[in-house]
Every structure is written in C-alpha cells, then in structure tokens.
Scaffold this active site. Structure first.
Site, PDB file in Angstrom:
ATOM      1  N   ASP A 241       0.859  -1.183  -0.027  1.00 23.61           N
ATOM      2  CA  ASP A 241      -0.026   0.054   0.122  1.00 23.61           C
ATOM      3  C   ASP A 241       0.915   1.382  -0.166  1.00 23.61           C
ATOM      4  OD1 ASP A 241      -2.625  -1.335   0.011  1.00 23.61           O
ATOM      5  OD2 ASP A 241      -2.818  -1.006   2.111  1.00 23.61           O
ATOM      6  N   GLN A 280      -0.161  23.352 -33.503  1.00 24.63           N
ATOM      7  CA  GLN A 280      -1.322  22.809 -32.497  1.00 24.63           C
ATOM      8  C   GLN A 280      -0.994  21.203 -32.128  1.00 24.63           C
ATOM      9  OE1 GLN A 280      -4.823  24.827 -33.911  1.00 24.63           O
ATOM     10  NE2 GLN A 280      -4.274  26.555 -32.956  1.00 24.63           N
ATOM     11  N   GLU A 364       5.349  -3.784  -8.349  1.00 24.78           N
ATOM     12  CA  GLU A 364       4.494  -3.380  -7.179  1.00 24.78           C
ATOM     13  C   GLU A 364       3.078  -3.616  -7.531  1.00 24.78           C
ATOM     14  OE1 GLU A 364       5.971  -0.361  -4.203  1.00 24.78           O
ATOM     15  OE2 GLU A 364       7.916  -1.107  -5.033  1.00 24.78           O
TER      16      GLU A 364
HETATM   17  N1  COS Z   1      -3.759  -4.320   4.086  1.00 24.04           N
HETATM   18  C1  COS Z   1      -4.036  -5.069   5.072  1.00 24.04           C
HETATM   19  N2  COS Z   1      -4.389  -6.523   4.890  1.00 24.04           N
HETATM   20  C2  COS Z   1      -4.668  -6.712   3.532  1.00 24.04           C
HETATM   21  C3  COS Z   1      -4.654  -5.958   2.588  1.00 24.04           C
HETATM   22  C4  COS Z   1      -3.954  -4.661   2.947  1.00 24.04           C
HETATM   23  N3  COS Z   1      -3.935  -3.788   1.855  1.00 24.04           N
HETATM   24  N4  COS Z   1      -5.115  -6.460   1.408  1.00 24.04           N
HETATM   25  C5  COS Z   1      -5.537  -7.731   1.815  1.00 24.04           C
HETATM   26  N5  COS Z   1      -5.221  -7.977   3.118  1.00 24.04           N
HETATM   27  C6  COS Z   1      -5.590  -9.047   4.026  1.00 24.04           C
HETATM   28  C7  COS Z   1      -7.077  -9.757   3.712  1.00 24.04           C
HETATM   29  O1  COS Z   1      -7.878  -8.780   4.545  1.00 24.04           O
HETATM   30  C8  COS Z   1      -7.137 -10.978   3.895  1.00 24.04           C
HETATM   31  O2  COS Z   1      -7.080 -11.025   5.327  1.00 24.04           O
HETATM   32  P1  COS Z   1      -8.442 -11.969   5.800  1.00 24.04           P
HETATM   33  O3  COS Z   1      -8.134 -13.436   5.394  1.00 24.04           O
HETATM   34  O4  COS Z   1      -8.121 -12.040   7.248  1.00 24.04           O
HETATM   35  O5  COS Z   1      -9.561 -11.466   5.629  1.00 24.04           O
HETATM   36  C9  COS Z   1      -5.849 -11.388   3.433  1.00 24.04           C
HETATM   37  O6  COS Z   1      -4.989 -10.145   3.310  1.00 24.04           O
HETATM   38  C10 COS Z   1      -5.962 -12.073   2.201  1.00 24.04           C
HETATM   39  O7  COS Z   1      -6.387 -11.108   1.192  1.00 24.04           O
HETATM   40  P2  COS Z   1      -7.129 -11.519  -0.080  1.00 24.04           P
HETATM   41  O8  COS Z   1      -8.047 -12.492  -0.056  1.00 24.04           O
HETATM   42  O9  COS Z   1      -7.681 -10.180  -0.887  1.00 24.04           O
HETATM   43  O10 COS Z   1      -6.072 -12.010  -1.047  1.00 24.04           O
HETATM   44  P3  COS Z   1      -6.056 -12.547  -2.735  1.00 24.04           P
HETATM   45  O11 COS Z   1      -5.183 -13.874  -2.696  1.00 24.04           O
HETATM   46  O12 COS Z   1      -7.460 -12.649  -3.091  1.00 24.04           O
HETATM   47  O13 COS Z   1      -5.202 -11.245  -3.235  1.00 24.04           O
HETATM   48  C11 COS Z   1      -4.248  -9.456  -4.306  1.00 24.04           C
HETATM   49  C12 COS Z   1      -4.669 -10.165  -3.147  1.00 24.04           C
HETATM   50  C13 COS Z   1      -4.378  -9.935  -5.549  1.00 24.04           C
HETATM   51  C14 COS Z   1      -4.586  -8.020  -4.184  1.00 24.04           C
HETATM   52  C15 COS Z   1      -2.543  -9.584  -3.771  1.00 24.04           C
HETATM   53  O14 COS Z   1      -2.168 -10.940  -4.108  1.00 24.04           O
HETATM   54  C16 COS Z   1      -1.855  -9.032  -4.740  1.00 24.04           C
HETATM   55  O15 COS Z   1      -1.610  -7.475  -4.284  1.00 24.04           O
HETATM   56  N6  COS Z   1      -0.913  -9.124  -5.721  1.00 24.04           N
HETATM   57  C17 COS Z   1      -0.290  -8.492  -6.347  1.00 24.04           C
HETATM   58  C18 COS Z   1       1.296  -8.660  -5.894  1.00 24.04           C
HETATM   59  C19 COS Z   1       2.352  -7.672  -6.033  1.00 24.04           C
HETATM   60  O16 COS Z   1       1.906  -6.468  -6.044  1.00 24.04           O
HETATM   61  N7  COS Z   1       3.482  -8.100  -6.432  1.00 24.04           N
HETATM   62  C20 COS Z   1       4.283  -7.294  -6.770  1.00 24.04           C
HETATM   63  C21 COS Z   1       5.817  -7.847  -6.102  1.00 24.04           C
HETATM   64  S1  COS Z   1       6.510  -6.675  -5.278  1.00 24.04           S
HETATM   65  S2  COS Z   1       7.593  -5.804  -6.586  1.00 24.04           S
END
Ligand code: COS
Length: 384
Positions: A241, A280, A364
């Site tokens: 985030d 333009q 990310e």
């Molecule tokens: N802050 C805190 N908790 C979070 C959160 C956040 N921003 N986002 C998700 N969670 C929590 C959820 O609340 C859930 O908790 P509970 O099981 O207790 O309800 C848990 O984490 C799992 O979340 P969710 O069910 O949404 O997970 P998914 O597997 O469906 O997927 C995505 C979530 C797709 C959003 C995630 O896998 C993602 O961000 N993928 C991209 C990864 C990425 O950015 N990779 C880049 C690598 S780093 S360069």
C-alpha cells in the site's frame, strides 16, 4: 519528521540540485556500465537518501508520506536506477520491519538501513506466483529455534546488493492461501541462500534484479517479522500500500522530466520554418501531458496526506498507482513522438526513459491488479 516548511524546502532544494548536478550528468555512464558509480552511492548515503522514510529514532529522516512523495517527485527526474537503489531501503525492503517488526528487530536492522550500510530487498514474487501472491510455494519449516527455508524468489530488486531480504514463506502448508504465510528477515551470507544470474532487462540499467534461491536455509526463529506466524501476507500487503504510493510519485517525477525534455526539444527543433512547439498538434501532446501530470500529482499528494492522517489508503494507493503509471506511459509515448526520429535513437534521454518507465505499470502490482483491488474494495465497502 520535518513538518516545518523551511527545513523541508532546504531538503527538496538540495535533492533537486543533487539530481541536476550529479545524477543527470551520470545517466549515460550508468546506462552504459550498468553500475551506479561508487562516489555517487557515497554521496547518496551522506545526503541521508537511504533513510528518508525510516523513523528518526533509528537514524532516518522520518519523512511523513507527504514529505516522502515530495522528495520522490524530485528524485524521479533522472534515471529510475538511482531511485531504485535507495527505494527498497525506504520502501518495500524496510517497511515490513517498520510496520510490523518487533522492537529488537527494528533496533538491530533499521539504523543499518537508514545509513545505507545495509541494502534491503523484498522477496515476494516466485517463478509460479506473481500477481497471485498468496499462492507462493516457498516453505519455512520450524526446527527448534530455527526455520528451514526452501524455494525460489524471482525478479528481486537489489538482490545482488542486498544485506537483508524480507522473505514471505509458507509456514503452514495446510493453509493454501494468505493465512499460511509468514514474513522473515534473512541475512545475506546465511548458508543455503544463493543468487541467480542478474536478469537482462528491457531498461533500468544500473538497477539489478535476480533470483534468490533458498536451499535448506536455516534462519533463527527470532527473525520472523513481529514474532508471529501467519500474518506475513498482510504485512506484505501493507508494505505494498505504501510502496504503491511511492511508485506513483516516481511516475509523476519521471513524467515531468520527459515532458520537460520534450518541451525543450519542441521549442528548439524547427520544421516548416518555425519551432515545432508552434504547431497545434504538438501543443496538444504537450498540453495533454501537462494536465495528466497535474492530475496524478494532485492524487498522490491527497492520498499521501490521508495516509499521514492514519486513514486506510489501500484503495487510494491503487488508484494512484493505476493512474500515475498509465499516465507516465502515455507521456513517455508522446515525448518520443514529439522528438520524432530523434526520440528513437539513444542520443536523447527520452529513448532510455521510454524503456525505463515501462516497468512502472508492472511492478508492485500490475495495472490489472490495481483495478482488481479498487473494485473489490468498492464492493466490500458498499456491502457494509
Ligand atoms: N492491508 C492489510 N491486509 C490486507 C490488505 C491490505 N492492503 N490486502 C489484503 N489484506 C488481507 C485481507 O484482509 C485478507 O485477510 P483475511 O483473510 O483475514 O480476511 C488477506 O490479506 C488476504 O487477502 P485477499 O483475500 O484479498 O488475497 P487474494 O489472494 O485474493 O489477493 C491481491 C490479493 C491480488 C490483491 C494480492 O495478491 C496482490 O496484491 N497481488 C499483487 C502482488 C504484487 O503487487 N506483486 C508485486 C511484487 S513486489 S515488486
């Protein structure tokens, strides 16, 4: 934390001068050698750039999110490779510790990260798990007062330079999704940890990524972030985030640089007897870029202020990453178009930037993952 306007202005001015006088002139050298010169790394350390967002009590500058994005706007006006080197210490490499680490973990590692003595990397992605991060397969099995880690992490930024890695691994194989994942700090040099060869990327020469391979790598149990199993995926999401806001600010700064280059070129380059900036159709490309950069800048500042007010900015961070990275891609495309044939050859920085900024829409969290996060959060909020 700065918070007083005068000190903040001094920091931003000195950053802007450093970028203009030291980093921009070194861009070609970095692109050709694939290395950031050691004297520049030393100056980055002296300026405190490795610890911009690390709290002051651990030796960092402790910038607020708003202050950090203002600094990022400046740092991004040069090759993204420079930002990449300091980016993981300020962002995804250190934030797991800052947000969820124990006091001992923070006291031990953060001062070393703030000074730049140690570089931190964030190891989430795997060969079989990218966007679907919760499906990761690296395992960490408890063995007395250690965990034994096995698995491979892929495309890990700064891995060749890193002294520590924030590693997400599955501690509970019975839980297939997010709940079975824990986050660890693993030190470079730990037996069983090795690196793959450096990836040959489309752009961002000077910023290095490679595989990080764990083969029966024994890590002290005290290195589990926050001392708690099963919360590592949430730690990673909280880290992202913040990281997504930071990258959004980088997109704004890079777009400003490309537009600046394109404007200067358009005012100098003459065709049909006048500077092409007078036409333009060229003006439309300049104006659309300016308006979109302004929109992204305003979004990023708004989201950063909200985060400083302790609001949950998961949706806003994804909105910023989605819009700012796509905007940056459009500005890159127009900047090349304004340069014409000159934009396709490497004499002009815009050719390199066009390749460098392509990554912003991918890492990310891809644009498509940001769309998914935004829409899911909207549906969740509406059904409350
Ligand atoms: N802050 C805190 N908790 C979070 C959160 C956040 N921003 N986002 C998700 N969670 C929590 C959820 O609340 C859930 O908790 P509970 O099981 O207790 O309800 C848990 O984490 C799992 O979340 P969710 O069910 O949404 O997970 P998914 O597997 O469906 O997927 C995505 C979530 C797709 C959003 C995630 O896998 C993602 O961000 N993928 C991209 C990864 C990425 O950015 N990779 C880049 C690598 S780093 S360069």
């Amino acid at each position: 934390m700065i918070r007083d306007q005068e000190t903040l202005s001094i920091l931003l001015d000195s950053l802007s001068r450093f970028v203009r006088e030291r980093l921009v002139p070194a861009e070609n050298e970095v692109a050709e050698t694939d290395e950031i010169p050691a004297d520049i790394v030393g100056e980055m350390r002296e300026l405190g750039l490795f610890g911009l967002s690390i709290p002051e009590e651990y030796g960092g500058l402790g910038l607020t999110m708003e202050e950090e994005v203002l600094a990022a706007f400046e740092i991004a006006k040069t090759s993204p490779a420079f930002r990449s080197l300091i980016g993981t210490n300020n962002g995804i490499g250190s934030q797991g510790l800052i947000i969820d680490g124990t006091d001992e973990q923070k006291q031990y590692y953060l001062p070393k990260l703030a000074s730049g003595e140690l570089i931190a990397s964030f190891a989430l992605t795997e060969p079989g798990s990218g966007s679907d991060a919760a499906s990761l397969r690296t395992t960490a099995v408890r063995d007395d007062d250690h965990y034994v880690i096995n698995g491979t992490k892929r495309f890990i930024t700064n891995a060749p330079e890193a002294g520590i890695y924030t590693v997400m691994a599955r501690t509970n194989p019975d839980i297939k999704g997010a709940g079975g994942i824990s986050a660890f700090i693993v030190e470079q040099g730990t037996p069983g940890l090795s690196l793959g060869k450096i990836d040959k990327k489309m752009g961002q020469k000077g910023a290095h990524t490679c595989d990080v391979i764990f083969e029966n790598c024994r890590v002290p149990a005290s290195n589990i972030i926050g001392g708690k199993e099963g919360v590592g995926f949430k730690t990673a999401m909280k880290v992202l985030d913040k990281g997504r806001l930071h990258i959004s600010a980088i997109c704004v700064g890079a777009a400003e640089r490309m537009l600046d280059d394109a404007l200067r070129y358009a005012m100098e380059r003459k065709q049909f007897g006048q500077p092409i900036a007078e036409f333009q159709l060229v003006q439309a490309m300049l104006a659309d870029s300016r308006a979109e950069i302004y929109a992204a800048r305003s979004m990023v500042l708004d989201a950063a202020r909200r985060r400083d007010e302790k609001q949950d900015v998961s949706t806003e961070a994804s909105c910023c990453k989605l819009f700012a990275s796509e905007m940056c891609g459009r500005v890159a495309d127009r900047a090349v178009q304004i340069h014409g044939g000159a934009g396709y050859v490497s004499d002009y920085a815009v050719e390199r930037f066009y390749r460098d900024v392509r990554l912003f829409r991918i890492y990310e969290g891809t644009t498509q993952i940001q769309q998914l996060v935004i829409a899911r959060n909207m549906i969740r909020d509406a059904s409350r």
